[in-house]
Design a protein around this motif. Structure first.
Motif, PDB file in Angstrom:
ATOM      1  N   MET A  86      -4.328 -16.227 -28.684  1.00  0.00           N
ATOM      2  CA  MET A  86      -3.693 -16.346 -27.300  1.00  0.00           C
ATOM      3  C   MET A  86      -2.160 -16.100 -27.471  1.00  0.00           C
ATOM      4  SD  MET A  86      -4.183 -18.793 -24.184  1.00  0.00           S
ATOM      5  CE  MET A  86      -3.191 -18.691 -22.717  1.00  0.00           C
ATOM      6  N   ALA A  87      -1.794 -15.140 -26.762  1.00  0.00           N
ATOM      7  CA  ALA A  87      -0.216 -14.969 -26.948  1.00  0.00           C
ATOM      8  C   ALA A  87       0.501 -15.974 -26.300  1.00  0.00           C
ATOM      9  CB  ALA A  87       0.012 -13.926 -25.991  1.00  0.00           C
ATOM     10  N   LYS A  88       1.651 -16.500 -27.101  1.00  0.00           N
ATOM     11  CA  LYS A  88       2.501 -17.513 -26.720  1.00  0.00           C
ATOM     12  C   LYS A  88       3.438 -17.356 -25.387  1.00  0.00           C
ATOM     13  CE  LYS A  88       5.227 -21.275 -28.884  1.00  0.00           C
ATOM     14  NZ  LYS A  88       6.068 -21.756 -29.883  1.00  0.00           N
ATOM     15  N   VAL A  89       3.467 -18.209 -24.301  1.00  0.00           N
ATOM     16  CA  VAL A  89       4.379 -18.060 -23.308  1.00  0.00           C
ATOM     17  C   VAL A  89       5.567 -18.642 -23.283  1.00  0.00           C
ATOM     18  CG1 VAL A  89       4.425 -18.242 -20.840  1.00  0.00           C
ATOM     19  CG2 VAL A  89       2.091 -17.706 -21.950  1.00  0.00           C
ATOM     20  N   PHE A  90       6.431 -17.934 -23.216  1.00  0.00           N
ATOM     21  CA  PHE A  90       8.056 -18.444 -22.933  1.00  0.00           C
ATOM     22  C   PHE A  90       8.514 -18.329 -21.782  1.00  0.00           C
ATOM     23  CE2 PHE A  90       7.709 -17.116 -27.618  1.00  0.00           C
ATOM     24  CZ  PHE A  90       7.868 -18.136 -28.253  1.00  0.00           C
ATOM     25  N   PHE A  91       9.139 -19.393 -21.524  1.00  0.00           N
ATOM     26  CA  PHE A  91       9.860 -19.523 -19.924  1.00  0.00           C
ATOM     27  C   PHE A  91      11.422 -19.541 -20.153  1.00  0.00           C
ATOM     28  CE2 PHE A  91       5.687 -21.667 -19.315  1.00  0.00           C
ATOM     29  CZ  PHE A  91       5.415 -21.436 -18.335  1.00  0.00           C
ATOM     30  N   THR A  92      11.836 -18.425 -19.550  1.00  0.00           N
ATOM     31  CA  THR A  92      13.616 -18.245 -19.552  1.00  0.00           C
ATOM     32  C   THR A  92      14.090 -18.514 -18.374  1.00  0.00           C
ATOM     33  OG1 THR A  92      13.353 -15.724 -19.105  1.00  0.00           O
ATOM     34  CG2 THR A  92      12.895 -16.364 -21.401  1.00  0.00           C
ATOM     35  N   PRO A  93      15.206 -19.044 -18.326  1.00  0.00           N
ATOM     36  CA  PRO A  93      15.945 -19.232 -17.091  1.00  0.00           C
ATOM     37  C   PRO A  93      16.541 -17.923 -16.440  1.00  0.00           C
ATOM     38  CG  PRO A  93      17.435 -19.641 -18.851  1.00  0.00           C
ATOM     39  CD  PRO A  93      16.093 -19.430 -19.584  1.00  0.00           C
ATOM     40  N   TRP A  94      16.304 -16.656 -17.190  1.00  0.00           N
ATOM     41  CA  TRP A  94      16.696 -15.139 -16.597  1.00  0.00           C
ATOM     42  C   TRP A  94      15.491 -14.743 -16.221  1.00  0.00           C
ATOM     43  CZ3 TRP A  94      18.451 -16.998 -21.283  1.00  0.00           C
ATOM     44  CH2 TRP A  94      17.766 -16.471 -22.503  1.00  0.00           C
ATOM     45  N   LYS A  95      15.488 -13.736 -15.022  1.00  0.00           N
ATOM     46  CA  LYS A  95      14.453 -13.035 -14.447  1.00  0.00           C
ATOM     47  C   LYS A  95      13.786 -12.110 -15.422  1.00  0.00           C
ATOM     48  CE  LYS A  95      14.038 -12.268 -10.060  1.00  0.00           C
ATOM     49  NZ  LYS A  95      14.133 -11.884  -8.724  1.00  0.00           N
ATOM     50  N   ASP A  96      14.778 -11.289 -15.959  1.00  0.00           N
ATOM     51  CA  ASP A  96      14.356 -10.134 -17.211  1.00  0.00           C
ATOM     52  C   ASP A  96      15.544 -10.138 -18.061  1.00  0.00           C
ATOM     53  OD1 ASP A  96      16.267  -8.327 -16.282  1.00  0.00           O
ATOM     54  OD2 ASP A  96      14.825  -8.291 -14.452  1.00  0.00           O
ATOM     55  N   HIS A  97      14.998  -9.676 -19.055  1.00  0.00           N
ATOM     56  CA  HIS A  97      16.009  -9.389 -20.610  1.00  0.00           C
ATOM     57  C   HIS A  97      17.204  -8.895 -20.105  1.00  0.00           C
ATOM     58  CE1 HIS A  97      16.993  -9.919 -24.702  1.00  0.00           C
ATOM     59  NE2 HIS A  97      17.018  -8.616 -24.785  1.00  0.00           N
ATOM     60  N   THR A 151      20.044 -10.439 -29.465  1.00  0.00           N
ATOM     61  CA  THR A 151      19.476  -9.988 -28.291  1.00  0.00           C
ATOM     62  C   THR A 151      19.142  -9.029 -27.936  1.00  0.00           C
ATOM     63  OG1 THR A 151      21.552  -9.885 -27.191  1.00  0.00           O
ATOM     64  CG2 THR A 151      20.945 -12.062 -27.430  1.00  0.00           C
ATOM     65  N   ASP A 152      19.338  -7.639 -28.673  1.00  0.00           N
ATOM     66  CA  ASP A 152      18.893  -6.485 -28.432  1.00  0.00           C
ATOM     67  C   ASP A 152      17.263  -6.346 -28.743  1.00  0.00           C
ATOM     68  OD1 ASP A 152      21.035  -5.133 -26.856  1.00  0.00           O
ATOM     69  OD2 ASP A 152      21.854  -4.835 -28.951  1.00  0.00           O
ATOM     70  N   SER A 153      17.080  -6.942 -29.802  1.00  0.00           N
ATOM     71  CA  SER A 153      15.682  -6.709 -30.299  1.00  0.00           C
ATOM     72  C   SER A 153      14.838  -7.936 -30.112  1.00  0.00           C
ATOM     73  CB  SER A 153      15.738  -6.383 -31.987  1.00  0.00           C
ATOM     74  OG  SER A 153      16.348  -7.356 -32.540  1.00  0.00           O
ATOM     75  N   GLN A 204      19.180  -9.237 -17.723  1.00  0.00           N
ATOM     76  CA  GLN A 204      20.059 -10.226 -17.065  1.00  0.00           C
ATOM     77  C   GLN A 204      20.796 -10.882 -18.200  1.00  0.00           C
ATOM     78  OE1 GLN A 204      17.968 -12.785 -14.442  1.00  0.00           O
ATOM     79  NE2 GLN A 204      18.127 -11.240 -12.779  1.00  0.00           N
ATOM     80  N   LEU A 205      20.030 -11.250 -19.197  1.00  0.00           N
ATOM     81  CA  LEU A 205      20.722 -11.739 -20.325  1.00  0.00           C
ATOM     82  C   LEU A 205      21.618 -10.996 -20.935  1.00  0.00           C
ATOM     83  CD1 LEU A 205      20.893 -14.045 -22.382  1.00  0.00           C
ATOM     84  CD2 LEU A 205      19.082 -12.978 -23.660  1.00  0.00           C
ATOM     85  N   LEU A 206      21.236  -9.738 -21.106  1.00  0.00           N
ATOM     86  CA  LEU A 206      22.319  -8.528 -21.823  1.00  0.00           C
ATOM     87  C   LEU A 206      23.474  -8.282 -21.116  1.00  0.00           C
ATOM     88  CD1 LEU A 206      19.650  -5.894 -23.043  1.00  0.00           C
ATOM     89  CD2 LEU A 206      20.708  -7.833 -24.176  1.00  0.00           C
ATOM     90  N   THR A 207      23.298  -8.246 -19.734  1.00  0.00           N
ATOM     91  CA  THR A 207      24.348  -8.354 -18.893  1.00  0.00           C
ATOM     92  C   THR A 207      25.407  -9.358 -19.042  1.00  0.00           C
ATOM     93  OG1 THR A 207      23.236  -7.091 -17.033  1.00  0.00           O
ATOM     94  CG2 THR A 207      24.984  -8.105 -16.094  1.00  0.00           C
ATOM     95  N   VAL A 208      24.845 -10.776 -19.273  1.00  0.00           N
ATOM     96  CA  VAL A 208      25.822 -11.760 -19.255  1.00  0.00           C
ATOM     97  C   VAL A 208      26.657 -11.781 -20.717  1.00  0.00           C
ATOM     98  CG1 VAL A 208      25.716 -14.425 -19.752  1.00  0.00           C
ATOM     99  CG2 VAL A 208      24.715 -13.204 -17.900  1.00  0.00           C
ATOM    100  N   ARG A 209      25.715 -11.255 -21.663  1.00  0.00           N
ATOM    101  CA  ARG A 209      26.201 -10.927 -22.804  1.00  0.00           C
ATOM    102  C   ARG A 209      27.402  -9.931 -22.749  1.00  0.00           C
ATOM    103  NH1 ARG A 209      23.238  -7.656 -27.624  1.00  0.00           N
ATOM    104  NH2 ARG A 209      24.113  -5.961 -26.144  1.00  0.00           N
ATOM    105  N   ASN A 210      27.543  -8.991 -22.216  1.00  0.00           N
ATOM    106  CA  ASN A 210      28.391  -7.887 -22.154  1.00  0.00           C
ATOM    107  C   ASN A 210      29.750  -8.355 -21.160  1.00  0.00           C
ATOM    108  OD1 ASN A 210      26.820  -5.998 -23.580  1.00  0.00           O
ATOM    109  ND2 ASN A 210      26.021  -4.995 -21.793  1.00  0.00           N
TER     110      ASN A 210
END
Length: 408
Positions: free
Chosen positions: A1-12, A154-156, A14-20
């Motif tokens: 069964m795939a492991k589920v991760f919960f992130t505070p950002w809606k999609d990836h 974070t890109d990969s 958003q994380l890349l936007t904050v990084r930039n």
């Protein structure tokens, strides 16, 4: 069964936007969006499951944004830097937060975190707050380290919720980089630029300036490759007998080596602030953890000590060493002991004005009679100044009642 991760950002994305926003691309010429990134991370913090590197980046960046002496006191700026830096380091190396119990230094080594960060964190927590120059330098180094440790991956890696990507920085991964650095340094030393412009008449000083500038540019480029590059470059300079003359004998002068390398190394320290702390760390580690026997009579150990003493005490390095924190060097000297470390401990204490001063030779101090004469002369000048003010209508208050503030 795939492991589920919960992130505070809606999609990836958003994380890349904050990084930039934290680390704008080189071609970006728009407004400074770092405050927006800090605000976004603050919202993510309320949602939970925020990776520590993301929070630490926001705290360190926010401290930089508050570095305004016109709006905030110097003490509050130092306190903000210290709090952000301490939380960054503690969240990574505190053994109470992560599994197996280890010392903070051991965890720092496992993560590839500079050991000087742990010592500076201890200094900021238990001693006087470090100076603004040291804190600014440490904060910039921390953000560069966080980029290599977390943000660059974070890109990969989409599910970066643990705060430690699988390909985190390690000493083993850095071994290949050392060979590349060694090749670049050798090429720079053999480059035709070191021979000067053949169309011009020979001028030794001009040749020296060209070689120094070319070498410094190459070494700065090496340092900017990754957060571990300054340490790798320092090891190459030491281990390949580049800054230490090969075949030197005990007691030989190091003046020629200092003259040859001072200008280049100081230019690198000015161009990349993390280089000088890395160089001094590697030099003191070489003294403390060497496998050589009879270190007192070892020419290599003597040369390394002389380099450290030269950097810490010479006038040539007075400007560059202002951003140098001596806490790690002193800690290594106090936790280990050999002839050269004992001498170095004295050199560090004489340089660090926060530590008890070493007793100095008073043979050149002026005699008491001369001091009394100087005091009398000063009093005479003061009386002459007061007489001059009276000539312009000022009066002297003969009785001055001094009382504490608030006492009527």
């Amino acid at each position: 069964m795939a492991k589920v991760f919960f992130t505070p950002w809606k999609d990836h994305s958003q994380l890349l936007t904050v990084r930039n926003q934290f680390y704008p691309p080189p071609a970006y010429d728009g407004p400074d969006l770092r405050s927006n990134a800090c605000a976004t991370v603050g919202v993510w913090k309320l949602r939970g499951n925020l990776p520590h590197p993301v929070e630490a980046t926001a705290l360190l960046t926010d401290a930089i944004l508050h570095d305004d002496a016109q709006k905030n006191s110097i003490f509050s700026i130092r306190a903000t830097y210290s709090a952000a830096f301490c939380r960054f380091v503690t969240g990574l190396v505190d053994s109470k937060l992560h599994g197996q119990r280890k010392t903070m230094f051991q965890r720092a080594i496992d993560l590839g975190l500079p050991a000087s960060f742990v010592e500076l964190r201890h200094e900021a927590t238990h001693r006087e707050l470090p100076s603004l120059v040291v804190l600014r330098n440490a904060t910039q180094r921390s953000l560069e380290w966080l980029w290599d440790y977390y943000w660059a991956k974070t890109d990969s890696d989409v599910a970066l919720v643990s705060g430690r990507p699988a390909s985190a920085v390690s000493h083993g991964a850095d071994d290949g980089n050392v060979e590349k650095i060694r090749s670049v340094v050798r090429t720079a030393l053999e480059h035709p630029a070191s021979q000067g412009d053949l169309s011009e008449p020979p001028r030794k000083k001009r040749k020296s300036d060209q070689q120094s500038s070319f070498l410094a540019a190459q070494l700065v480029a090496i340092c900017k490759a990754s957060s571990r590059s300054p340490h790798s470059l320092s090891r190459v300079l030491i281990e390949d007998s580049i800054i230490v003359p090969k075949g030197r004998r005990l007691g030989d002068s190091m003046d020629e080596a200092f003259t040859k390398w001072d200008r280049s190394l100081q230019s690198v320290a000015a161009g990349h602030p993390t280089f000088l702390p890395a160089l001094t760390e590697e030099l003191v580690n070489e003294l403390a953890f060497t496998r050589r026997r009879n270190t007192k009579n070892d020419p290599q150990c003597e040369a390394i000590y002389m380099w450290l003493d030269h950097i810490l005490n010479s006038a040539e390095w007075s400007t560059a060493r202002q951003s140098l924190s001596l806490g790690y060097i002193l800690s290594v000297c106090e936790q280990n002991s050999n002839h050269w470390l004992d001498l170095l401990r004295g050199a560090v204490r004489s340089e660090d004005n926060r530590l008890p001063p070493i007793a100095r030779d008073q043979s050149n101090a002026p005699p008491r009679s001369q001091k009394r004469s100087e005091s009398t002369t000063h009093a005479q000048h003061t009386e002459d100044d007061l007489q001059g003010l009276q000539n312009f209508g000022w009066e002297r208050l003969d009785t001055w009642d001094t009382r504490p503030i608030g006492i009527v």
